[in-house]
Design an enzyme around this catalytic site. Structure first.
Site, mmCIF file in Angstrom:
data_model
loop_
_atom_site.group_PDB
_atom_site.id
_atom_site.type_symbol
_atom_site.label_atom_id
_atom_site.label_comp_id
_atom_site.label_asym_id
_atom_site.label_seq_id
_atom_site.Cartn_x
_atom_site.Cartn_y
_atom_site.Cartn_z
ATOM 1 N N PRO A 13 31.197 40.719 109.230
ATOM 2 C CA PRO A 13 32.466 40.127 109.360
ATOM 3 C C PRO A 13 32.834 39.861 110.876
ATOM 4 O O PRO A 13 32.699 40.851 111.581
ATOM 5 C CB PRO A 13 33.618 41.059 108.682
ATOM 6 C CG PRO A 13 32.734 42.254 108.505
ATOM 7 C CD PRO A 13 31.422 42.064 108.348
ATOM 8 N N ASN A 14 33.851 38.720 110.893
ATOM 9 C CA ASN A 14 34.216 38.442 112.493
ATOM 10 C C ASN A 14 33.146 38.178 113.564
ATOM 11 O O ASN A 14 33.470 37.445 114.494
ATOM 12 C CB ASN A 14 35.097 39.490 112.853
ATOM 13 C CG ASN A 14 36.158 39.975 112.032
ATOM 14 O OD1 ASN A 14 36.821 39.106 111.527
ATOM 15 N ND2 ASN A 14 36.459 41.138 111.527
ATOM 16 N N ARG A 21 36.396 36.440 120.269
ATOM 17 C CA ARG A 21 36.902 37.383 119.883
ATOM 18 C C ARG A 21 36.592 38.636 120.784
ATOM 19 O O ARG A 21 35.455 38.917 120.918
ATOM 20 C CB ARG A 21 36.581 37.845 118.319
ATOM 21 C CG ARG A 21 37.376 38.766 117.935
ATOM 22 C CD ARG A 21 36.795 39.278 116.512
ATOM 23 N NE ARG A 21 37.198 40.811 116.046
ATOM 24 C CZ ARG A 21 36.300 41.436 116.196
ATOM 25 N NH1 ARG A 21 34.925 41.450 116.129
ATOM 26 N NH2 ARG A 21 36.497 42.843 115.675
ATOM 27 N N TYR A 26 32.642 41.965 123.231
ATOM 28 C CA TYR A 26 31.412 41.426 122.578
ATOM 29 C C TYR A 26 30.910 40.265 123.477
ATOM 30 O O TYR A 26 29.651 39.767 123.144
ATOM 31 C CB TYR A 26 32.010 40.848 121.456
ATOM 32 C CG TYR A 26 32.389 42.020 120.542
ATOM 33 C CD1 TYR A 26 31.548 42.905 120.057
ATOM 34 C CD2 TYR A 26 33.852 41.942 120.090
ATOM 35 C CE1 TYR A 26 31.999 43.849 119.145
ATOM 36 C CE2 TYR A 26 34.447 42.930 119.312
ATOM 37 C CZ TYR A 26 33.514 44.010 118.471
ATOM 38 O OH TYR A 26 34.056 44.938 117.949
ATOM 39 N N ASN A 75 23.601 43.378 111.640
ATOM 40 C CA ASN A 75 24.711 43.915 112.211
ATOM 41 C C ASN A 75 25.788 44.114 111.315
ATOM 42 O O ASN A 75 26.256 42.823 111.059
ATOM 43 C CB ASN A 75 24.948 42.782 113.563
ATOM 44 C CG ASN A 75 26.083 43.259 114.358
ATOM 45 O OD1 ASN A 75 27.037 44.389 113.890
ATOM 46 N ND2 ASN A 75 26.416 42.728 115.513
ATOM 47 N N ALA A 78 32.062 45.488 110.896
ATOM 48 C CA ALA A 78 32.940 46.509 110.753
ATOM 49 C C ALA A 78 32.361 47.388 109.082
ATOM 50 O O ALA A 78 32.881 48.450 108.925
ATOM 51 C CB ALA A 78 34.433 45.957 110.211
ATOM 52 N N HIS A 81 31.006 51.035 108.938
ATOM 53 C CA HIS A 81 31.736 52.230 108.867
ATOM 54 C C HIS A 81 32.325 52.297 107.514
ATOM 55 O O HIS A 81 32.816 53.553 107.133
ATOM 56 C CB HIS A 81 32.744 52.467 109.937
ATOM 57 C CG HIS A 81 32.296 51.574 111.061
ATOM 58 N ND1 HIS A 81 31.373 52.303 112.038
ATOM 59 C CD2 HIS A 81 32.544 50.627 111.780
ATOM 60 C CE1 HIS A 81 31.231 51.516 112.908
ATOM 61 N NE2 HIS A 81 32.197 50.433 113.194
ATOM 62 N N ASP A 88 23.644 50.956 99.600
ATOM 63 C CA ASP A 88 22.786 50.965 98.490
ATOM 64 C C ASP A 88 21.983 49.945 98.356
ATOM 65 O O ASP A 88 20.641 50.065 97.922
ATOM 66 C CB ASP A 88 23.665 50.946 97.126
ATOM 67 C CG ASP A 88 24.552 52.412 97.002
ATOM 68 O OD1 ASP A 88 24.086 53.145 97.601
ATOM 69 O OD2 ASP A 88 25.645 52.655 96.493
ATOM 70 N N GLU A 99 19.201 48.419 112.462
ATOM 71 C CA GLU A 99 20.449 48.243 112.594
ATOM 72 C C GLU A 99 20.881 48.004 114.153
ATOM 73 O O GLU A 99 20.393 48.463 115.176
ATOM 74 C CB GLU A 99 21.359 49.499 112.218
ATOM 75 C CG GLU A 99 22.743 49.481 112.554
ATOM 76 C CD GLU A 99 23.494 50.805 112.140
ATOM 77 O OE1 GLU A 99 24.677 51.156 112.499
ATOM 78 O OE2 GLU A 99 22.800 51.783 111.723
ATOM 79 N N HIS A 101 23.985 46.488 117.135
ATOM 80 C CA HIS A 101 25.400 46.193 117.406
ATOM 81 C C HIS A 101 25.426 45.859 118.773
ATOM 82 O O HIS A 101 24.444 46.240 119.899
ATOM 83 C CB HIS A 101 26.157 47.663 117.484
ATOM 84 C CG HIS A 101 26.109 48.233 115.943
ATOM 85 N ND1 HIS A 101 27.175 47.489 114.892
ATOM 86 C CD2 HIS A 101 25.446 49.080 115.223
ATOM 87 C CE1 HIS A 101 26.845 48.120 113.946
ATOM 88 N NE2 HIS A 101 25.791 49.053 114.062
ATOM 89 N N ARG A 108 33.100 54.208 121.320
ATOM 90 C CA ARG A 108 34.440 53.481 121.070
ATOM 91 C C ARG A 108 35.297 54.446 120.223
ATOM 92 O O ARG A 108 35.010 55.663 120.427
ATOM 93 C CB ARG A 108 34.120 52.155 120.092
ATOM 94 C CG ARG A 108 33.403 51.127 121.559
ATOM 95 C CD ARG A 108 32.922 49.851 120.543
ATOM 96 N NE ARG A 108 34.225 49.289 120.248
ATOM 97 C CZ ARG A 108 34.349 48.252 119.577
ATOM 98 N NH1 ARG A 108 33.285 47.450 118.861
ATOM 99 N NH2 ARG A 108 35.610 47.375 119.290
ATOM 100 N N ARG A 112 34.291 54.522 114.460
ATOM 101 C CA ARG A 112 33.212 53.703 114.637
ATOM 102 C C ARG A 112 31.930 54.588 114.884
ATOM 103 O O ARG A 112 30.797 53.910 114.898
ATOM 104 C CB ARG A 112 33.217 52.700 115.918
ATOM 105 C CG ARG A 112 34.445 51.779 115.635
ATOM 106 C CD ARG A 112 34.483 50.635 116.809
ATOM 107 N NE ARG A 112 35.660 49.988 116.936
ATOM 108 C CZ ARG A 112 35.668 48.889 116.155
ATOM 109 N NH1 ARG A 112 34.644 48.594 115.296
ATOM 110 N NH2 ARG A 112 36.954 48.074 116.064
#
Length: 157
Positions: A13-14, A21, A26, A75, A78, A81, A88, A99, A101, A108, A112
């Protein structure tokens, strides 16, 4: 001729707002910029690059990757977390999972610092901005190649 391997790069998301943003966290690169970086880093490997703000859509793509991908970079944003559903789904994969980021979550806010995805990820790359993706793609494909070579060497029963 054999089909080229496929690498899935999934974004949570985002991240569709990347570049506008919170650029102080970022950066100014867009998702299109990140996708181009991933495709260059992947070389001859086909990249399936997707972003969704919906947890269920990401779960569906992870399920798709079970049959299509040689490796997966994610990635989860949100959802890192909060999402037991992603955890799963990722548990069902037998391919390397990296993973990724843009920022360093450990530097942060406290919330997080916990990642459900890290529980099943082969490795984590964070804090290098868009370069995190380039490193993640390189690592994921190297792991996939090493597994393929190891599998080719093992005796068939």
């Amino acid at each position: 001729m054999p089909e080229a391997p496929v690498l899935y790069v999934l974004n949570g998301p985002n991240l569709n707002l990347l570049g506008v943003r919170e650029p102080d966290i970022y950066g100014h690169e867009t998702m299109a910029d990140v996708q181009a970086l991933c495709e260059v880093a992947a070389g001859d490997t086909r990249v399936v690059f997707r972003q969704s703000n919906h947890e269920g859509q990401l779960v569906d793509w992870i399920h798709e990757a079970r049959n299509e991908a040689c490796a997966l970079v994610i990635n989860p944003a949100a959802f890192t977390h909060t999402s037991v559903a992603l955890l799963d789904a990722l548990k069902t994969l037998s391919v390397p999972v990296v993973e990724c980021h843009l920022s360093n979550p450990a530097a942060r806010e406290d919330f997080r610092r916990h990642s459900y995805v890290s529980l099943v990820a082969t490795g984590v790359i964070s804090g290098f901005g868009p370069h995190s993706y380039e490193l993640a793609v390189t690592a994921a494909l190297r792991l996939a190649r090493e597994r393929a070579v190891a599998g080719a060497r093992s005796p068939k029963t």
